[in-house]
Motif scaffolding. Structure first.
Motif, mmCIF file in Angstrom:
data_model
loop_
_atom_site.group_PDB
_atom_site.id
_atom_site.type_symbol
_atom_site.label_atom_id
_atom_site.label_comp_id
_atom_site.label_asym_id
_atom_site.label_seq_id
_atom_site.Cartn_x
_atom_site.Cartn_y
_atom_site.Cartn_z
ATOM 1 N N ARG A 116 1.024 -1.201 0.125
ATOM 2 C CA ARG A 116 -0.113 0.101 -0.128
ATOM 3 C C ARG A 116 0.800 1.077 -0.043
ATOM 4 O O ARG A 116 0.568 2.183 -0.834
ATOM 5 N N TRP A 117 1.792 1.336 0.773
ATOM 6 C CA TRP A 117 2.919 2.100 0.907
ATOM 7 C C TRP A 117 3.568 2.703 -0.605
ATOM 8 O O TRP A 117 3.684 3.730 -0.943
ATOM 9 N N VAL A 118 4.011 1.409 -1.291
ATOM 10 C CA VAL A 118 4.373 1.733 -2.534
ATOM 11 C C VAL A 118 3.459 2.250 -3.541
ATOM 12 O O VAL A 118 3.703 3.162 -4.353
ATOM 13 N N ALA A 119 2.319 1.810 -3.503
ATOM 14 C CA ALA A 119 1.482 2.324 -4.325
ATOM 15 C C ALA A 119 0.929 3.664 -3.946
ATOM 16 O O ALA A 119 0.704 4.589 -4.978
ATOM 17 N N LEU A 130 3.156 5.822 -3.030
ATOM 18 C CA LEU A 130 4.450 6.787 -3.597
ATOM 19 C C LEU A 130 4.552 6.676 -4.874
ATOM 20 O O LEU A 130 4.686 7.798 -5.336
ATOM 21 N N ASN A 131 3.895 5.611 -5.737
ATOM 22 C CA ASN A 131 3.695 5.685 -7.311
ATOM 23 C C ASN A 131 2.571 6.684 -7.475
ATOM 24 O O ASN A 131 2.884 7.528 -8.497
ATOM 25 N N ALA A 132 1.506 6.768 -6.841
ATOM 26 C CA ALA A 132 0.628 7.635 -7.237
ATOM 27 C C ALA A 132 1.313 9.263 -7.053
ATOM 28 O O ALA A 132 0.921 10.317 -7.764
ATOM 29 N N GLU A 133 2.105 9.427 -5.955
ATOM 30 C CA GLU A 133 2.881 10.870 -5.867
ATOM 31 C C GLU A 133 3.838 11.077 -6.872
ATOM 32 O O GLU A 133 4.023 12.199 -7.264
ATOM 33 N N VAL A 134 4.555 9.780 -7.435
ATOM 34 C CA VAL A 134 5.359 10.184 -8.532
ATOM 35 C C VAL A 134 4.442 10.710 -9.866
ATOM 36 O O VAL A 134 4.862 11.679 -10.680
ATOM 37 N N ARG A 135 3.262 10.099 -10.054
ATOM 38 C CA ARG A 135 2.381 10.512 -11.176
ATOM 39 C C ARG A 135 2.045 11.983 -11.176
ATOM 40 O O ARG A 135 1.995 12.768 -11.921
ATOM 41 N N ARG A 136 1.701 12.362 -9.825
ATOM 42 C CA ARG A 136 1.346 13.587 -9.686
ATOM 43 C C ARG A 136 2.433 14.739 -9.871
ATOM 44 O O ARG A 136 2.251 15.851 -10.423
ATOM 45 N N ARG A 195 4.867 14.099 -11.933
ATOM 46 C CA ARG A 195 4.955 14.138 -13.419
ATOM 47 C C ARG A 195 4.008 15.365 -13.954
ATOM 48 O O ARG A 195 4.274 15.970 -14.991
#
Length: 203
Positions: A117-120, A122-128, A130
């Motif tokens: 869940r934590w990785v997911a 962080l992935n959402a934050e990377v998309r934001r 970008r």
């Protein structure tokens, strides 16, 4: 600072139950400092309302803004850092939950479901981030505003708790240019200004 009894729903879903009782949610006033450069990390901070800025002093003494946060974590790097590398300052009245760093490390190491869940997250934050980079490539201020509302607004509504000058900094424009862009968007019926927020109007 006023303590509150409940975790924000988003954070309660993310964190394992073992961490819930260790978290403290408080109301913070404008100007409060969450942490300072050089201090040993003790907590991470989740912003559920308001606005927090991460900043670092330049060699000439001026503050350089590294991040503006209106929702989500600040200080994620403290999980693996011996010291904070910037200051965190509250820009507008905020609701903030602090999560102990050591307990977070232990939970991530022992709970695979939480780690995913934590990785997911962080992935959402990377998309934001970008999307933020994409937004800054747009030449017209109006286009940057509409891009922000379309990509980060909730049903077209984007909160601006710290005011338009803070938003101008986030968009990489002067506040005068932002005021002109908002006036033009209002005139053409594509945007409405509300108390503490901007609303995208569908044509």
């Amino acid at each position: 600072m006023i303590a509150e009894p409940h975790l924000p729903a988003e954070l309660a879903t993310l964190l394992p139950p073992s961490l819930h009782a260790l978290c403290v949610t408080r109301r913070h006033d404008q100007g409060d400092r969450l942490f300072a450069t050089g201090a040993r990390p003790a907590h991470m901070f989740f912003i559920s309302e308001g606005e927090v800025v991460l900043e670092r002093a330049s060699p000439h003494g001026a503050a350089t803004v590294l991040q503006r946060a209106r929702r989500g974590f600040v200080g994620e790097a403290s999980l693996q850092a011996a010291r904070y590398h910037c200051d965190a300052r509250v820009l507008a009245a905020s609701r903030i939950t602090r999560v102990p760093v050591i307990a977070m490390r232990t939970a991530l190491a022992s709970d695979a479901a939480f780690a995913m869940r934590w990785v997911a997250m962080l992935n959402a934050e990377v998309r934001r981030l970008r999307l933020q980079c994409e937004r800054l490539t747009l030449h017209r201020v109006q286009d940057r505003v509409l891009h922000l509302l379309d990509t980060e607004g909730e049903r077209g509504r984007y909160p601006v708790p710290a005011g338009l000058k803070s938003l101008a900094g986030e968009l990489g424009v002067t506040h005068e240019a932002l005021y002109r862009a908002l006036a033009a968007l209002e005139k053409t019926g594509r945007l409405e200004r509300q108390e503490g927020a901007l609303l995208r109007v569908a044509l």
